[in-house]
Design a protein around this motif. Structure first.
Motif, short mmCIF file in Angstrom:
data_model
loop_
_atom_site.label_atom_id
_atom_site.label_comp_id
_atom_site.label_asym_id
_atom_site.label_seq_id
_atom_site.Cartn_x
_atom_site.Cartn_y
_atom_site.Cartn_z
N MET A 1 0.80 -1.27 -0.01
CA MET A 1 0.23 0.10 0.09
C MET A 1 0.77 1.38 -0.06
O MET A 1 0.73 2.14 -0.77
CB MET A 1 -0.85 -0.11 1.22
N LYS B 1 0.51 4.83 -2.20
CA LYS B 1 -0.25 6.04 -1.82
C LYS B 1 0.32 7.27 -2.47
O LYS B 1 1.41 7.13 -2.66
CB LYS B 1 0.16 5.91 -0.29
N VAL C 1 -7.38 3.55 -1.76
CA VAL C 1 -6.31 2.85 -1.95
C VAL C 1 -6.72 1.29 -1.88
O VAL C 1 -7.35 1.25 -0.86
CB VAL C 1 -5.07 2.77 -1.30
N ALA D 1 -3.98 2.61 -6.41
CA ALA D 1 -4.46 3.83 -5.95
C ALA D 1 -5.17 4.67 -7.07
O ALA D 1 -4.62 4.82 -8.00
CB ALA D 1 -3.12 4.85 -5.46
#
Length: 174
Positions: A34, A38, A45, A114
């Motif tokens: 993640m 970001k 996300v 994202a």
């Protein structure tokens, strides 16, 4: 038992701006996946974590084992990531696939996307997974108490029994 020899240590990766793909024999880390995507421009996300389940067709699974030729798989992963990034107007995308033995409950693939809005993020994540399963040259052995089966990375495809020495039984699909 049934261990695939490691072709490398650590992680092999390829990246471009806002696109990251990798292969590793190590446990996968959702937080790292993640963090790779970001961005202040992202309102969403989305993370997909593919985990090893404990059964297939009512048979208890002991573990999975994945193998590949890394340069080829990385090239395919990058091609998919670039296409999905463009088609869904993503802010970022990261795909990491695990190789070697993957025990029950452990992750074999992480896909993080994202996007400015959640709808594109959900759709992009699912589309990316489907393309990875359909196109990337990663081979899966599914292991049961009584032996292994080479299986397509697609869900539900028939498998070919694994025989000692790493080959398959020419007798056909399970």
């Amino acid at each position: 038992m049934n261990e695939v020899p490691r072709a490398f240590e650590g992680e092999q990766s390829v990246s471009e701006p806002n696109i990251y793909v990798s292969l590793t024999y190590d446990a996968l880390d959702a937080t790292t996946a993640m963090a790779r995507v970001k961005n202040p421009k992202a309102g969403a996300v989305v993370l997909f974590a593919g985990c090893t389940r404990d059964s297939f067709a009512s048979r208890p699974v002991t573990h999975l084992s994945y193998s590949t030729y890394p340069p080829l798989a990385l090239r395919s992963l990058l091609s998919i990531a670039k296409a999905v990034h463009y088609e869904y107007e993503l802010v970022g995308i990261a795909i990491t696939h695990r190789l070697g033995r993957v025990d029950i409950g452990d992750e074999s693939v992480l896909i993080a996307v994202a996007a400015p809005h959640r709808k594109a993020g959900w759709r992009a994540g699912e589309e990316c997974l489907e393309r990875v399963k359909a196109r990337v040259e990663i081979w899966k052995e599914e292991w049961f108490e009584d032996g292994g089966v080479w299986r397509s990375n697609r869900d539900g495809q028939a498998g070919v029994p694994v025989v000692e020495g790493g080959g398959s039984d020419a007798g056909g699909a399970e």
